[in-house]
Every structure is written in structure tokens, then in C-alpha cells.
Design a protein around this motif. Structure first.
Motif, PDB file in Angstrom:
ATOM      1  N   PHE A 140       6.782  -4.325 -11.577  1.00  8.08           N
ATOM      2  CA  PHE A 140       7.046  -3.654 -10.296  1.00  8.08           C
ATOM      3  C   PHE A 140       5.847  -3.800  -9.356  1.00  8.08           C
ATOM      4  O   PHE A 140       6.010  -3.985  -8.142  1.00  8.08           O
ATOM      5  N   PHE A 141       4.649  -3.705  -9.910  1.00  9.12           N
ATOM      6  CA  PHE A 141       3.443  -3.868  -9.103  1.00  9.12           C
ATOM      7  C   PHE A 141       3.361  -5.293  -8.526  1.00  9.12           C
ATOM      8  O   PHE A 141       2.983  -5.485  -7.365  1.00  9.12           O
ATOM      9  N   TRP A 142       3.722  -6.273  -9.332  1.00  9.47           N
ATOM     10  CA  TRP A 142       3.715  -7.653  -8.835  1.00  9.47           C
ATOM     11  C   TRP A 142       4.802  -7.856  -7.780  1.00  9.47           C
ATOM     12  O   TRP A 142       4.595  -8.574  -6.800  1.00  9.47           O
ATOM     13  N   ALA A 157       5.790   3.445 -23.610  1.00 10.50           N
ATOM     14  CA  ALA A 157       4.832   2.350 -23.830  1.00 10.50           C
ATOM     15  C   ALA A 157       5.424   0.979 -23.487  1.00 10.50           C
ATOM     16  O   ALA A 157       4.766   0.173 -22.806  1.00 10.50           O
ATOM     17  N   PRO A 158       6.657   0.659 -23.907  1.00  8.86           N
ATOM     18  CA  PRO A 158       7.218  -0.646 -23.492  1.00  8.86           C
ATOM     19  C   PRO A 158       7.423  -0.768 -21.987  1.00  8.86           C
ATOM     20  O   PRO A 158       7.446  -1.887 -21.448  1.00  8.86           O
ATOM     21  N   MET A 159       7.579   0.377 -21.301  1.00  5.80           N
ATOM     22  CA  MET A 159       7.805   0.338 -19.863  1.00  5.80           C
ATOM     23  C   MET A 159       6.533   0.040 -19.078  1.00  5.80           C
ATOM     24  O   MET A 159       6.594  -0.107 -17.847  1.00  5.80           O
ATOM     25  N   MET A 160       5.412  -0.017 -19.743  1.00  7.80           N
ATOM     26  CA  MET A 160       4.190  -0.408 -19.056  1.00  7.80           C
ATOM     27  C   MET A 160       4.315  -1.823 -18.495  1.00  7.80           C
ATOM     28  O   MET A 160       3.795  -2.115 -17.421  1.00  7.80           O
ATOM     29  N   PHE A 161       5.028  -2.703 -19.218  1.00 10.47           N
ATOM     30  CA  PHE A 161       5.279  -4.048 -18.695  1.00 10.47           C
ATOM     31  C   PHE A 161       6.183  -3.993 -17.465  1.00 10.47           C
ATOM     32  O   PHE A 161       6.036  -4.802 -16.539  1.00 10.47           O
ATOM     33  N   LEU A 162       7.113  -3.004 -17.454  1.00 16.88           N
ATOM     34  CA  LEU A 162       7.983  -2.842 -16.287  1.00 16.88           C
ATOM     35  C   LEU A 162       7.189  -2.397 -15.068  1.00 16.88           C
ATOM     36  O   LEU A 162       7.456  -2.836 -13.944  1.00 16.88           O
ATOM     37  N   GLN A 163       6.185  -1.551 -15.270  1.00 11.21           N
ATOM     38  CA  GLN A 163       5.352  -1.126 -14.144  1.00 11.21           C
ATOM     39  C   GLN A 163       4.505  -2.288 -13.627  1.00 11.21           C
ATOM     40  O   GLN A 163       4.305  -2.424 -12.406  1.00 11.21           O
ATOM     41  N   VAL A 164       4.011  -3.113 -14.528  1.00  9.65           N
ATOM     42  CA  VAL A 164       3.257  -4.282 -14.098  1.00  9.65           C
ATOM     43  C   VAL A 164       4.146  -5.220 -13.287  1.00  9.65           C
ATOM     44  O   VAL A 164       3.726  -5.773 -12.246  1.00  9.65           O
ATOM     45  N   TYR A 172       0.820  -1.206   0.000  1.00  7.92           N
ATOM     46  CA  TYR A 172       0.000   0.000   0.000  1.00  7.92           C
ATOM     47  C   TYR A 172       0.857   1.260   0.000  1.00  7.92           C
ATOM     48  O   TYR A 172       0.498   2.255  -0.654  1.00  7.92           O
ATOM     49  N   TYR A 173       1.979   1.231   0.712  1.00 11.43           N
ATOM     50  CA  TYR A 173       2.830   2.423   0.755  1.00 11.43           C
ATOM     51  C   TYR A 173       3.388   2.745  -0.632  1.00 11.43           C
ATOM     52  O   TYR A 173       3.253   3.873  -1.121  1.00 11.43           O
ATOM     53  N   PHE A 174       4.025   1.785  -1.278  1.00 13.30           N
ATOM     54  CA  PHE A 174       4.599   2.033  -2.602  1.00 13.30           C
ATOM     55  C   PHE A 174       3.515   2.238  -3.646  1.00 13.30           C
ATOM     56  O   PHE A 174       3.693   3.021  -4.594  1.00 13.30           O
ATOM     57  N   GLY A 175       2.393   1.540  -3.499  1.00 10.84           N
ATOM     58  CA  GLY A 175       1.320   1.704  -4.472  1.00 10.84           C
ATOM     59  C   GLY A 175       0.744   3.104  -4.467  1.00 10.84           C
ATOM     60  O   GLY A 175       0.483   3.680  -5.531  1.00 10.84           O
ATOM     61  N   GLY A 217       9.655   5.109 -15.399  1.00 12.30           N
ATOM     62  CA  GLY A 217       8.857   4.187 -16.190  1.00 12.30           C
ATOM     63  C   GLY A 217       8.234   3.074 -15.373  1.00 12.30           C
ATOM     64  O   GLY A 217       7.110   2.642 -15.648  1.00 12.30           O
ATOM     65  N   SER A 218       8.944   2.623 -14.334  1.00 14.68           N
ATOM     66  CA  SER A 218       8.391   1.559 -13.483  1.00 14.68           C
ATOM     67  C   SER A 218       7.336   2.072 -12.524  1.00 14.68           C
ATOM     68  O   SER A 218       6.678   1.268 -11.849  1.00 14.68           O
ATOM     69  N   SER A 219       7.148   3.375 -12.439  1.00 16.42           N
ATOM     70  CA  SER A 219       6.167   3.944 -11.511  1.00 16.42           C
ATOM     71  C   SER A 219       4.922   4.477 -12.208  1.00 16.42           C
ATOM     72  O   SER A 219       3.798   4.205 -11.771  1.00 16.42           O
ATOM     73  N   ILE A 220       5.096   5.242 -13.282  1.00 19.16           N
ATOM     74  CA  ILE A 220       3.944   5.956 -13.854  1.00 19.16           C
ATOM     75  C   ILE A 220       3.861   5.811 -15.375  1.00 19.16           C
ATOM     76  O   ILE A 220       3.250   6.673 -16.025  1.00 19.16           O
ATOM     77  N   SER A 221       4.464   4.792 -15.965  1.00 25.25           N
ATOM     78  CA  SER A 221       4.427   4.692 -17.423  1.00 25.25           C
ATOM     79  C   SER A 221       3.000   4.485 -17.937  1.00 25.25           C
ATOM     80  O   SER A 221       2.626   5.031 -18.988  1.00 25.25           O
TER      81      SER A 221
END
Length: 349
Positions: A316-318, A307-314, A204-207, A274-278
Motif C-alpha cells: 500500500f505504501f508503494w 504479521a502477514p499483513m505487514m507485506f500488505l502495508q508495504v 503525504y496525505y495518505f501517509g 492491516g494495510s494501514s497500521i499492521s
């Protein structure tokens, strides 16, 4: 080489108004090889202007004395009659601009002269300087949090710099709503690390702090970029009408400062951002079309990069779902020392 134009005529410290002075028939450029404090520069300009006025009075007195030798000029000094002939004998040249003597001014933009032939254009933008550092600090706040956003909001914008006012106009209200929760979560995280007792889950904190809150600010940043573009175009139209010159204006589209910073960002910061807000960045960019061709081109590059960094954010979320509270101190220290070990990241900030 190595010199800087610090003033045009009597205007200094305002790039837009300095460019406006270049449209006048007579232009004086103030050039320095070592730029010092603005107060000293203003003092030198004022003193030089006073000296020019005194020189003009001396010339008028000298002409009056030459037209009637028996006349007495009131206010003339004895040394004037001695200094002026000596300067004339030495052949001291007056101030020049563009190789032309100040005694024979030639229009710089209007009309044609014996030395200038063919069509003439003015390559002047006429807008205020872009707030590049403020924009970079705002982007840093999307990575580091509220720490770098506070100085931008607390900065008192100058009255004659409308581009600086855009930061408060577009970011103050959302930050008033978001920043208290941002700071509260940060304090809770610090307290739980000191007490070594989990109060809030790392997920929750990082999210919230590194995904949700920065994602909200991205929308207002895009609106600020759009408003800045319209403001620059309006400044150009207004100041060009104020000059009233018939010379055609040739100037490129306004630079999209925010989009340019997102493209030329430091590679290390690019991975963090990119790993946070892409995902919200690409979606909001597609929902906010820009007005000029240059901005649309930059917006396209932003979409291609993030756009490719959207997978990096996913990913990071996991990863946040797998982080344990006992691993946080080690993760914080690892990221902190990694940022210090990359000199280019510190230089970029």
C-alpha cells in the motif's frame, strides 16, 4: 427465554453492583420480557418496594390484632381486615426465589441447607460492563480517521464507570496534539478536490492520515488495554473484600476488549486496517506484554493475524507513490461505494 434480568434487589443499570447483590443471603431478581426506558424501570422498582413495605406493615398490624383482639391498631384501614382473610383463603403464595418461599429465607451462598449439599462457589466477575461499542468506534477511527474518534472523546463518562474514564485518560492528550494536523490535512484534501488543483501530494496525505497518525494512537490504545485489565482485577479484589464472603470465587480472566475486537473485526475492515497500521500494531503488541494468560493468548492471535499483513502495508505504501492527484476522486468514489455494497461492514460499525 427472551427475558432479561434488569435489576437485582434495588440495584439496576450497573452490572458490577448487580453481581455484588447476588452475594447477599436474600436476592430478588427483576425480570422483564420487554426492556423499556430506565426511568420507567426505576419507577416500577420503587413502587414495588413501597408495596412491600406496606405489606409488611399490614402483617405487623395483623399480628398485633391477633395477639390482643380487644386492642385497636392505630393507622389500620378497614379494608385491611377484609382483604387479608380473603387472600389467605385463596391461598395466594408470596414471592419466591429459587423455589423457596419468602417467608422462610434460606442463605443462598453461605452455609448449607436441606436442599443444598456439597461444596459451593460463586461464579461472579463483579466488575463493570466492558465498553465494547466505544472500543469499536476507536478502532474505526484507525480506518476512517478522526471522524469516529471525536464522539468518543466528547462523551461524558459516568462517575461510577471507571472503565469509561480510560478513553479520555489515555487518548485525550495524544489526540489534542495529533487531531489538529489530522483535520487540517483532511480540509486541504477537500479544498484541492473542490478546486481541482493539487495542494498536497496524495502520498503525504495518505501517509500521515492513514499510517502515521493511527500508528501513534495504537501505542496509547495498547496502554489503555493494559490499564483496563489492571482496573478490572482491582475492582474484583475490592468488591470481593467488600462482600466479605467465605465462599470461593470462580471467574475467568478479564476479557481483553481491544484485542478481541482486533481479532473478530469485520473482514473488509480487517483488510483496510492491516494495510494501514499492521506494522506498528505488531511491533507495539510485542513491546507491550499483557498480564493475564487470556490476554497473552489474544495478543498472540493478533500477532499471527496482522504479521502477514505487514507485506500488505508495504504494498500500500508503494502504491501511494504511484497515485496521481487526478485519480483521487475516482478512488474515493470506488472505496465509498464498495463499503456501501458490503452490508456486514455497515452492521459492524
Amino acid at each position: 427465554p427472551g427475558c432479561a434480568i434488569v435489576a437485582v434487589n434495588e440495584i439496576s443499570g450497573d452490572v458490577g453492583m448487580m453481581q455484588l447483590q447476588l452475594m447477599k443471603p436474600k436476592v430478588t431478581l427483576w425480570v422483564r420480557s420487554d426492556v423499556v426506558h430506565p426511568s420507567q424501570l426505576v419507577a416500577e422498582i420503587l413502587s414495588a418496594t413501597a408495596e412491600q413495605e406496606l405489606e409488611l406493615q399490614r402483617q405487623q398490624q395483623q399480628r398485633a390484632a391477633a395477639s390482643d383482639p380487644d386492642a385497636t391498631v392505630v393507622g389500620a384501614r378497614v379494608t385491611d381486615a377484609v382483604e387479608e382473610p380473603q387472600q389467605a383463603e385463596m391461598g395466594e403464595a408470596g414471592p419466591t426465589f429459587g423455589g423457596r418461599s419468602d417467608e422462610e429465607p434460606v442463605p443462598f451462598f453461605e452455609g448449607a441447607s436441606h436442599a443444598t449439599t456439597g461444596p459451593q462457589v460463586a461464579c461472579l466477575a463483579l466488575e463493570d460492563e466492558e465498553p465494547q461499542i466505544l472500543t469499536r468506534w476507536v478502532i474505526c477511527s484507525l480506518i476512517c480517521g478522526w471522524v469516529t474518534m471525536v464522539p468518543v472523546l466528547l462523551m461524558q463518562p459516568q462517575v461510577e464507570r471507571p472503565r469509561q474514564h480510560l478513553f479520555r485518560q489515555h487518548l485525550l492528550k495524544p489526540c489534542v496534539l495529533v487531531m489538529p494536523f489530522w483535520v487540517l490535512l483532511w480540509l486541504l484534501d477537500c479544498i484541492q478536490l473542490l478546486l481541482k488543483h493539487q495542494i498536497i501530494s496524495p502520498f503525504y496525505y495518505f501517509g500521515f492520515c492513514h499510517m502515521l497518525f493511527p500508528g501513534i494512537l495504537v501505542w496509547y490504545l495498547m496502554q489503555m488495554q493494559l490499564a483496563d485489565q489492571e482496573l478490572v482485577l482491582e475492582q474484583r479484589r475490592t468488591r470481593q473484600a467488600e462482600v466479605g464472603s467465605s465462599v470461593p470465587m470462580v471467574v475467568e480472566d478479564p476479557a481483553p476488549t481491544l484485542l478481541r475486537e482486533l481479532i473478530s473485526i469485520n473482514p473488509v475492515a480487517l483488510i483496510f486496517l492491516g494495510s494501514s497500521i499492521s506494522i506498528p500494531l505488531v511491533v507495539i503488541s510485542l513491546l507491550t506484554p499483557m498480564k493475564t494468560e487470556r490476554s497473552r493468548l489474544a495478543q498472540g492471535y493478533v500477532n499471527v493475524i496482522y504479521a502477514p499483513m505487514m507485506f500488505l502495508q508495504v504494498a500500500f505504501f508503494w502504491m501511494l507513490t504511484q497515485v496521481r492527484f487526478v485519480d483521487l476522486p475516482r478512488a474515493y468514489l470506488a472505496v465509498f461505494f464498495f463499503m456501501l455494497s458490503v452490508p456486514c461492514f455497515a452492521v459492524w460499525c
